[in-house]
Design a protein around this motif. Structure first.
Motif, PDB file in Angstrom:
ATOM      1  N   UNK A   1      -6.101  -9.010   4.378  1.00  0.00           N
ATOM      2  CA  UNK A   1      -4.760  -9.317   5.260  1.00  0.00           C
ATOM      3  C   UNK A   1      -3.832  -9.384   3.890  1.00  0.00           C
ATOM      4  N   UNK A   2      -4.252 -10.448   2.999  1.00  0.00           N
ATOM      5  CA  UNK A   2      -3.349 -10.554   1.608  1.00  0.00           C
ATOM      6  C   UNK A   2      -3.234  -9.261   0.916  1.00  0.00           C
ATOM      7  N   UNK A   3      -4.079  -8.445   0.759  1.00  0.00           N
ATOM      8  CA  UNK A   3      -4.072  -7.275  -0.127  1.00  0.00           C
ATOM      9  C   UNK A   3      -2.971  -6.300   1.125  1.00  0.00           C
TER      10      UNK A   3
ATOM     11  N   UNK B   1       5.352  -3.023   4.664  1.00  0.00           N
ATOM     12  CA  UNK B   1       5.192  -2.831   3.336  1.00  0.00           C
ATOM     13  C   UNK B   1       4.092  -1.849   2.933  1.00  0.00           C
ATOM     14  N   UNK B   2       4.329  -1.233   1.879  1.00  0.00           N
ATOM     15  CA  UNK B   2       3.233  -0.508   1.238  1.00  0.00           C
ATOM     16  C   UNK B   2       1.921  -1.608   0.862  1.00  0.00           C
ATOM     17  N   UNK B   3       0.872  -1.305   1.200  1.00  0.00           N
ATOM     18  CA  UNK B   3      -0.483  -1.938   0.856  1.00  0.00           C
ATOM     19  C   UNK B   3      -0.602  -2.233  -0.709  1.00  0.00           C
ATOM     20  N   UNK B   4      -1.189  -3.251  -1.093  1.00  0.00           N
ATOM     21  CA  UNK B   4      -1.413  -3.358  -2.425  1.00  0.00           C
ATOM     22  C   UNK B   4      -2.739  -2.623  -2.688  1.00  0.00           C
ATOM     23  N   UNK B   5      -2.557  -2.581  -4.133  1.00  0.00           N
ATOM     24  CA  UNK B   5      -3.963  -1.888  -4.827  1.00  0.00           C
ATOM     25  C   UNK B   5      -4.860  -2.579  -4.626  1.00  0.00           C
ATOM     26  N   UNK B   6      -5.977  -1.669  -3.892  1.00  0.00           N
ATOM     27  CA  UNK B   6      -7.195  -2.233  -3.793  1.00  0.00           C
ATOM     28  C   UNK B   6      -7.631  -2.633  -2.057  1.00  0.00           C
ATOM     29  N   UNK B   7      -6.749  -2.007  -1.339  1.00  0.00           N
ATOM     30  CA  UNK B   7      -6.924  -2.298   0.154  1.00  0.00           C
ATOM     31  C   UNK B   7      -8.157  -1.427   0.454  1.00  0.00           C
ATOM     32  N   UNK B   8      -8.245  -0.384  -0.040  1.00  0.00           N
ATOM     33  CA  UNK B   8      -9.685   0.307   0.269  1.00  0.00           C
ATOM     34  C   UNK B   8     -10.732  -0.376  -0.077  1.00  0.00           C
TER      35      UNK B   8
ATOM     36  N   UNK C   1      -9.607   3.452  11.299  1.00  0.00           N
ATOM     37  CA  UNK C   1      -8.898   4.610  12.115  1.00  0.00           C
ATOM     38  C   UNK C   1      -7.616   4.700  11.679  1.00  0.00           C
ATOM     39  N   UNK C   2      -6.836   3.371  11.731  1.00  0.00           N
ATOM     40  CA  UNK C   2      -5.344   3.243  11.529  1.00  0.00           C
ATOM     41  C   UNK C   2      -5.034   3.566  10.117  1.00  0.00           C
ATOM     42  N   UNK C   3      -5.786   3.103   8.995  1.00  0.00           N
ATOM     43  CA  UNK C   3      -5.424   3.057   7.836  1.00  0.00           C
ATOM     44  C   UNK C   3      -5.733   4.779   7.587  1.00  0.00           C
ATOM     45  N   UNK C   4      -6.536   5.565   7.954  1.00  0.00           N
ATOM     46  CA  UNK C   4      -6.461   6.865   7.800  1.00  0.00           C
ATOM     47  C   UNK C   4      -5.441   7.646   8.458  1.00  0.00           C
ATOM     48  N   UNK C   5      -4.955   7.164   9.475  1.00  0.00           N
ATOM     49  CA  UNK C   5      -3.889   7.685  10.375  1.00  0.00           C
ATOM     50  C   UNK C   5      -2.666   7.235   9.520  1.00  0.00           C
ATOM     51  N   UNK C   6      -2.359   6.432   8.402  1.00  0.00           N
ATOM     52  CA  UNK C   6      -1.527   5.816   7.875  1.00  0.00           C
ATOM     53  C   UNK C   6      -0.546   4.849   8.733  1.00  0.00           C
ATOM     54  N   UNK C   7      -1.269   4.330   9.534  1.00  0.00           N
ATOM     55  CA  UNK C   7      -0.700   3.245  10.321  1.00  0.00           C
ATOM     56  C   UNK C   7      -0.832   1.953   9.827  1.00  0.00           C
ATOM     57  N   UNK C   8      -0.356   1.588   8.808  1.00  0.00           N
ATOM     58  CA  UNK C   8      -0.892   0.442   8.160  1.00  0.00           C
ATOM     59  C   UNK C   8      -0.643  -1.154   8.800  1.00  0.00           C
TER      60      UNK C   8
END
Length: 93
Positions: free
Chosen positions: A60-62, A68-75, A23-30
């Motif tokens: 967590x590492x990704x 910061x902006x999440x790394x590629x592949x967090x999804x 839910x947090x990721x979908x709400x852009x609260x990384x």
């Protein structure tokens, strides 16, 4: 509490954290998603769910450091956590 009940409660708590993370990721609260991923990693490790703990630690590492902006592949990392939760599974009481 018998071992089966303990397992069910452990998995339910982990599923709740994973839902909040998604839910947090979908709400852009990384930053909240990072926090929840860290909780999943710690709780899974404490409960002895090694594969889930590793999947969450990788996520967590990704996701990277706070702010910061999440790394590629967090999804894909979130899906891996979901897959590990699915493998744990449980039958309702």
């Amino acid at each position: 509490m018998n071992p089966r009940e303990h397992h069910i409660l452990d998995v339910a708590a982990l599923v709740r954290e994973a839902a909040a993370m998604g839910d947090a990721a979908l709400g852009s609260d990384m930053d909240e998603a990072r926090f929840r991923a860290q909780l999943i990693a710690a709780k899974a490790d404490d409960a002895g769910y090694v594969d889930l703990a590793l999947a969450a630690a990788h996520l967590v590492a990704v996701l990277g450091p706070v702010g910061t902006t999440p790394g590629v592949g967090y999804g894909a990392g979130m899906l891996r956590v979901a897959d590990e939760l699915d493998r744990l599974g449980f039958e309702p009481l």
